[in-house]
Write a protein that holds these residues in place. Structure first.
Motif, PDB file in Angstrom:
ATOM      1  N   VAL A   1       0.528   6.823  -6.355  1.00  0.00           N
ATOM      2  CA  VAL A   1      -0.154   6.640  -7.634  1.00  0.00           C
ATOM      3  C   VAL A   1      -1.668   6.562  -7.426  1.00  0.00           C
ATOM      4  O   VAL A   1      -2.441   7.110  -8.210  1.00  0.00           O
ATOM      5  N   LEU A   2      -2.098   5.892  -6.385  1.00  0.00           N
ATOM      6  CA  LEU A   2      -3.523   5.680  -6.145  1.00  0.00           C
ATOM      7  C   LEU A   2      -4.248   6.922  -5.631  1.00  0.00           C
ATOM      8  O   LEU A   2      -5.424   7.118  -5.928  1.00  0.00           O
TER       9      LEU A   2
ATOM     10  N   ILE B   1      -5.853   9.172  -8.284  1.00  0.00           N
ATOM     11  CA  ILE B   1      -6.952   8.459  -8.939  1.00  0.00           C
ATOM     12  C   ILE B   1      -8.186   8.464  -8.042  1.00  0.00           C
ATOM     13  O   ILE B   1      -9.304   8.693  -8.513  1.00  0.00           O
ATOM     14  N   VAL B   2      -8.008   8.237  -6.764  1.00  0.00           N
ATOM     15  CA  VAL B   2      -9.125   8.244  -5.815  1.00  0.00           C
ATOM     16  C   VAL B   2      -9.728   9.642  -5.718  1.00  0.00           C
ATOM     17  O   VAL B   2     -10.960   9.803  -5.708  1.00  0.00           O
ATOM     18  N   ILE B   3      -8.899  10.661  -5.670  1.00  0.00           N
ATOM     19  CA  ILE B   3      -9.388  12.040  -5.600  1.00  0.00           C
ATOM     20  C   ILE B   3     -10.169  12.385  -6.871  1.00  0.00           C
ATOM     21  O   ILE B   3     -11.252  12.980  -6.798  1.00  0.00           O
ATOM     22  N   LEU B   4      -9.656  12.003  -8.030  1.00  0.00           N
ATOM     23  CA  LEU B   4     -10.355  12.239  -9.289  1.00  0.00           C
ATOM     24  C   LEU B   4     -11.708  11.538  -9.307  1.00  0.00           C
ATOM     25  O   LEU B   4     -12.710  12.123  -9.718  1.00  0.00           O
ATOM     26  N   GLU B   5     -11.759  10.309  -8.840  1.00  0.00           N
ATOM     27  CA  GLU B   5     -13.012   9.552  -8.784  1.00  0.00           C
ATOM     28  C   GLU B   5     -14.034  10.246  -7.897  1.00  0.00           C
ATOM     29  O   GLU B   5     -15.204  10.378  -8.263  1.00  0.00           O
ATOM     30  N   ILE B   6     -13.618  10.715  -6.749  1.00  0.00           N
ATOM     31  CA  ILE B   6     -14.542  11.379  -5.826  1.00  0.00           C
ATOM     32  C   ILE B   6     -15.071  12.683  -6.431  1.00  0.00           C
ATOM     33  O   ILE B   6     -16.270  12.960  -6.364  1.00  0.00           O
TER      34      ILE B   6
ATOM     35  N   ILE C   1       0.835  -1.201   0.000  1.00  0.00           N
ATOM     36  CA  ILE C   1       0.000   0.000   0.000  1.00  0.00           C
ATOM     37  C   ILE C   1       0.872   1.254   0.000  1.00  0.00           C
ATOM     38  O   ILE C   1       0.606   2.204  -0.733  1.00  0.00           O
ATOM     39  N   ARG C   2       1.889   1.265   0.789  1.00  0.00           N
ATOM     40  CA  ARG C   2       2.787   2.426   0.847  1.00  0.00           C
ATOM     41  C   ARG C   2       3.502   2.646  -0.481  1.00  0.00           C
ATOM     42  O   ARG C   2       3.775   3.780  -0.860  1.00  0.00           O
TER      43      ARG C   2
END
Length: 66
Positions: free
Chosen positions: A10-11, A14-19, A4-5
């Protein structure tokens, strides 16, 4: 835990864009009554459950232009 670290930088974008996409698409779905096809319920489910692709689908082919 190291996995995870390693991929966190990278993730995170992507998570911020999805939200952001989901919030914008949901607000548009809830404010408007007309869609090119489908119903409000269908688009809410698509936007919420089909992660990044759902909001993009709604914004490109689902929303009715004024």
């Amino acid at each position: 835990m190291d996995f995870i670290r390693e991929f966190f930088p990278v993730l995170l974008p992507i998570v911020i864009l999805e939200i952001i996409l989901m919030i914008y698409a949901l607000s548009h779905v809830l404010k408007h009554d007309r869609y090119k096809f489908g119903s409000r319920t269908m688009w809410i489910l698509i936007v919420i459950f089909i992660q990044i692709i759902g909001p993009i689908l709604y914004l490109t082919i689902g929303r009715e232009e004024k």
